[in-house]
Scaffold this active site. Structure first.
Site, mmCIF file in Angstrom:
data_model
loop_
_atom_site.group_PDB
_atom_site.id
_atom_site.type_symbol
_atom_site.label_atom_id
_atom_site.label_comp_id
_atom_site.label_asym_id
_atom_site.label_seq_id
_atom_site.Cartn_x
_atom_site.Cartn_y
_atom_site.Cartn_z
ATOM 1 N N SER A 73 1.487 -9.689 -1.057
ATOM 2 C CA SER A 73 1.211 -8.252 -0.965
ATOM 3 C C SER A 73 1.409 -7.667 0.422
ATOM 4 O O SER A 73 1.666 -6.482 0.570
ATOM 5 C CB SER A 73 -0.204 -7.979 -1.453
ATOM 6 O OG SER A 73 -1.126 -8.779 -0.745
ATOM 7 N N LYS B 240 0.814 -1.220 0.000
ATOM 8 C CA LYS B 240 0.000 0.000 0.000
ATOM 9 C C LYS B 240 0.852 1.276 0.000
ATOM 10 O O LYS B 240 0.459 2.308 -0.537
ATOM 11 C CB LYS B 240 -0.941 0.009 1.208
ATOM 12 C CG LYS B 240 -2.049 -1.030 1.132
ATOM 13 C CD LYS B 240 -3.043 -0.716 0.032
ATOM 14 C CE LYS B 240 -4.219 -1.669 0.021
ATOM 15 N NZ LYS B 240 -5.104 -1.433 -1.138
ATOM 16 N N GLU C 76 -9.702 6.129 2.859
ATOM 17 C CA GLU C 76 -10.582 5.066 3.358
ATOM 18 C C GLU C 76 -9.697 3.870 3.645
ATOM 19 O O GLU C 76 -8.622 3.741 3.069
ATOM 20 C CB GLU C 76 -11.636 4.713 2.303
ATOM 21 C CG GLU C 76 -11.173 3.737 1.199
ATOM 22 C CD GLU C 76 -10.076 4.285 0.304
ATOM 23 O OE1 GLU C 76 -9.947 5.524 0.220
ATOM 24 O OE2 GLU C 76 -9.319 3.488 -0.292
#
Lengths: 278, 399
Positions: free
Chosen positions: B380, B91, B113
Site C-alpha cells: 500500500s 491514499k 485527519e
C-alpha cells in the site's frame, strides 16, 4: 405527564423560563457532583443535565472534554452515575436528564439503559450522536420505560425539523450555533426565527443550549425559548474547583464553589420574570 | 460486479450508519446526493481518470516478487505496487476523487485527519493541485513520529493542526476533524482518509480505492490467466484492503485476508487488533468493531505503524468478518519489522510499516502453499517515511 412536562407547565403558569445547567458526573469527584446538584436545585435549576463521562465526546468542546477526562481519571463509570442519580433523586425537585454518547448506551444495552435510568429516577436522556435516522430502538426503549428521549435540533436542520419534532419527547433541545459545546460571545440573530419554526411543528417546550455563558445571554434567549441550557460556563467553574483541589487549596476550592453557585443563581434570575417576546 | 451494500440506511449488514451530531446530517445527505450525481458525470470521470493516470501515475504495476517467492519456497507472490503512486501510497486514489468532488461542489476549503501522515500528505497534494485551502488534523504523538510528513504538508501549503486530546493519535485527530467540521460544515469539505466514518464515507472511499482491485483483476488475468487464489492487505481503517478486496467479493475462490496490527501481541494491552479483540460499538459515526472497555470507553490502540494505530475499522470490513467472506489475522510489531527488512533486502523495495504487516503474513503462509497458489499482496505504501523510526529501533549496527 412526565416530570419534565409538568415542570415546564408550572413555569409557564408563572411566566418563568427553565434554567437547565449541565455538569459532568464525577467531575472532579462524585461527592462534589452530588453536592453541586443539590445546590443547583436549591438555587432554582429546573432541570439538571448530568453528563456521563465518555472517552471520545465528539460534540463537546475543550471545556467539557476536560471535565470528562477529570471524571474518568477519578474512576467514574456508568454504574456510578446511576447510583448518583438514585441518591439525589429524592432530595431534589428538579428533573434529572442523563447526557451520554451512544457507545456507552450501546454497551450497557439500549433497553437496559432506559430501564436502569427509569429505575434510578432519571426523567430524560440526551444522546447527541444519535440522530433520528438511528434512534428507533432507543426511542422505543425510552417510551417503553417512560424516559423522555430529548432530541437535538441544529441551526441547519431545515427540512428535518418536522421529523425531529414528531419524534421528540420532553422538550426540543435547540443548538444555538454550529459547532461543539462552548461559550460564545454572541447569540445568533437567527435564533428567534429558528425557535419560531420549531414551534410551528410541536407544542413541546423548546430549550436552547450551546454557547450560553452569561446572564444577559440567558435573558435574551429566555425571551424566545422556554428554557436555557448552560453547560460549558458551569463546567468551567467546576474546573476552577478541580484546579484548586488538585493544588491542595481547599479554602480556594470552597470559594470557587460558592462563586459557581452564585453564578448559577445569576443565570436563573433573568428567567424568573421572563419578558414577552419582542 | 459489486455488492448491494451499503443499503439505503448506509449499513453493511448491521454495521455502518450515521451516528453523528444533528448539525452534520444535512451535510452528509448533501454529500451523498453530490456523490451519486458526480460519479455518473462524464466530465467528473474524465478528470478523475486524467489525474489518476497522468498525475499519480496509474495504473500501478503488479510485480512478480521472484526473489521473495523463491526465498519463501511456496506460493507465487505478486506485489500490487501502490507505493509507486505519487506521494508514495494508495491514499491519493481517494484524495483525488474527494478533492475533485469538493472542487466541483464549489467548496474552497478542505480538512482531513491523518495518522502516519500519508493521507494528510495526499490531501495537501491534491489541495495544492486543485487550489483548495487545506487544514490537516494530526495527533501530537504522530506529529513527533512523522515529522517529515508534517514538513511535506506544510511545504505544499497545508496547515497542520495538532490534536492534543486523548491519546493524541489518529483517533483523536479524527475527533478534532469532526468537531471542526461541525463548526464549519457550511463551507468546508471533509476528506476522510479511510473506509470509516458516517455513511456515505465508507462507500465513497471504497469506490475511489476499488481501482486497486480493478487493476489487479485485469493484470493478474493477463499474467497468470486466472484470478488470484489469495489477496492479502493490511487493515487499519482498511481503505487499501477494501479497495483491493471489493472487485473480488463475489469470486468465492479468491481468499481475502486482512492483516491487523497486533502491536506487542493480542494478549497484551498494546495492540490495534480490532476484529480479533474488539466488540461492536460506535466510533466516528459508524457502528463497527472497536477496542473498548465494558462501559464503552474507547481504548487506546497501539502499533509500531502510525497508519494502523486505530481502535476501529471500516464497517464493511466488520461485515466481511462477520459473514466470513474475509479473514482477519494479527501481525505483531516485531513480525512487521522483520518483513520490512526482508523485502528491502530481497527485492530492493522498502515497504511502509503498514504494508510490512501484509508482507509479514505472506511470509507465514506462503511456505505452506503450493507453487501454483497465487498470492497478491497490496503493497500500500513505500517505507521512506519510516526509515528514521526503524533506524531508531534497530540501531545503526550492520545487519
Amino acid at each position: 405527564m412526565s416530570r419534565i412536562g409538568a415542570i415546564f407547565q408550572e413555569l409557564k403558569a408563572k411566566n418563568e423560563k427553565a434554567f437547565i445547567p449541565f455538569l459532568t458526573a464525577g467531575d472532579p469527584s462524585l461527592e462534589i457532583t452530588e453536592r453541586l446538584i443539590l445546590e443547583l436545585d436549591a438555587k432554582g435549576a429546573d432541570i439538571i443535565e448530568i453528563g456521563i463521562p465518555y472517552s471520545d465526546p465528539l460534540a463537546d468542546g475543550p471545556t467539557i472534554q476536560a471535565a470528562a477526562v477529570r471524571a474518568l481519571a477519578g474512576g467514574t463509570r456508568m454504574p456510578d452515575v446511576f447510583a448518583l442519580v438514585r441518591r439525589v433523586r429524592p432530595q431534589v425537585k428538579a428533573a434529572l436528564v442523563l447526557f451520554t454518547y451512544v457507545n456507552p448506551v450501546f454497551q450497557w444495552g439500549i433497553d437496559r439503559f432506559f430501564e436502569t435510568a427509569k429505575e434510578v429516577g432519571a426523567d430524560g436522556a440526551i444522546i447527541p450522536d444519535l440522530p433520528i435516522e438511528e434512534s428507533g430502538e432507543a426511542a422505543a426503549a425510552a417510551a417503553k420505560h417512560g424516559v423522555d428521549l430529548i432530541p437535538l435540533l441544529a441551526p441547519n436542520s431545515r427540512e428535518r425539523i418536522a421529523k425531529i419534532c414528531e419524534e421528540a419527547q420532553g422538550f426540543v433541545y435547540v443548538v444555538a450555533a454550529l459547532g461543539v459545546t462552548g461559550v460564545r460571545d454572541t447569540v445568533s440573530e437567527d435564533l428567534p426565527q429558528l425557535i419560531a419554526s420549531v414551534k410551528e411543528h410541536t407544542d413541546l417546550p423548546v430549550a436552547v443550549g450551546f454557547g450560553v455563558g452569561r446572564p444577559e445571554q440567558a435573558a435574551q434567549i429566555g425571551r424566545h425559548a422556554d428554557g436555557v441550557i448552560v453547560g460549558s460556563a458551569i463546567v468551567k467553574g467546576i474546573g476552577g474547583i478541580a484546579d484548586a483541589l488538585a493544588a491542595g487549596d481547599s479554602a480556594l476550592a470552597e470559594q470557587k464553589e460558592r462563586e459557581l453557585i452564585d453564578f448559577a443563581a445569576s443565570l436563573k434570575e433573568p428567567l424568573r420574570s421572563a419578558e414577552a417576546p419582542l | 460486479m459489486t455488492t448491494a451494500y451499503p443499503d439505503n440506511k448506509g449499513r453493511f449488514g448491521k454495521f455502518g450508519g450515521k451516528f453523528v451530531p444533528e448539525t452534520l446530517m444535512n451535510a452528509l445527505e448533501q454529500l451523498e446526493r453530490d456523490y451519486n450525481h458526480y460519479i455518473e458525470d462524464p466530465d467528473f470521470q474524465k478528470q478523475l481518470q486524467y489525474y489518476l493516470n497522468v498525475y499519480s501515475g496509474r495504473p500501478t504495476s503488479l510485480y512478480y516478487a521472484k526473489n521473495l517467492t523463491e526465498h519463501l519456497g511456496g506460493a507465487k507472490i505478486y506485489l500490487k505496487r501502490e507505493d509507486l503512486n505519487h506521494t508514495g501510497a494508495h491514499k491519493i486514489n481517494n484524495t483525488i476523487g474527494q478533492g475533485l468532488l469538493a472542487k466541483m461542489t464549489g467548496k474552497k476549503r478542505v480538512i482531513a485527519e491523518t495518522g502516519a501522515g500519508q493521507h494528510g500528505v495526499a490531501t495537501a497534494t491534491v489541495s495544492a493541485l486543485l487550489g483548495l485551502e487545506c487544514t490537516v488534523f494530526m495527533g501530537e504523538e504522530d506529529i513527533a513520529r512523522q515529522e517529515l510528513n508534517v514538513f511535506r504538508m506544510r511545504l505544499m501549503g497545508a496547515e497542520v493542526v495538532p490534536a492534543k486530546s486523548g491519546t493524541r493519535t489518529l483517533k483523536d485527530a479524527t475527533n478534532e476533524a469532526i468537531r471542526h467540521w461541525v463548526e464549519h460544515v457550511e463551507d468546508t469539505f471533509y476528506i476522510i482518509g479511510s473506509v470509516v466514518g458516517p455513511h456515505p464515507y465508507p462507500m465513497i472511499v471504497r469506490d475511489f480505492q476499488r481501482i486497486i482491485g480493478d487493476e489487479v483483476r485485469e493484470q493478474i488475468v493477463e499474467l497468470e490467466g486466472k484470478l488470484p487464489d489469495s489477496i492479502i492487505a493490511c487493515v487499519g481503517g482498511g481503505s487499501n484492503a477494501m479497495g483491493i478486496f471489493y472487485p473480488f467479493l463475489h469470486d468465492e475462490s479468491v481468499q481475502l485476508i486482512g492483516v491487523e496490527a497486533s502491536g506487542k501481541g493480542v494478549d497484551t494491552d498494546e495492540h490495534a487488533a480490532t476484529i480479533s479483540k474488539g466488540l461492536p460499538g460506535v466510533i466516528h459515526g459508524s457502528l463497527t468493531y472497536l477496542l473498548q472497555d465494558e462501559y464503552g470507553q474507547i481504548q487506546p490502540a497501539h502499533s509500531i505503524s502510525a497508519g494502523l494505530d486505530y481502535p476501529g475499522i471500516g464497517p464493511e470490513h466488520a461485515h466481511l468478518a462477520d459473514t466470513g467472506r474475509a479473514q482477519y489475522v494479527p501481525i505483531t510489531d516485531n513480525e512487521a519489522l522483520e518483513a520490512f527488512q526482508l523485502l528491502s533486502r530481497l527485492e530492493g523495495i522498502i515497504p511502509a510499516l503498514e504494508s510490512s504487516h501484509a508482507i509479514a503474513h505472506t511470509m507465514q503462509v506462503a511456505p505452506t502453499l503450493p507453487s501454483d497458489h497465487v498470492i497478491v499482496v497490496s503493497l500500500s505504501g513505500r517505507g521512506d517515511k519510516d526509515v528514521h523510526q526503524v533506524l531508531d529501533i534497530l540501531g545503526g549496527a550492520d545487519r
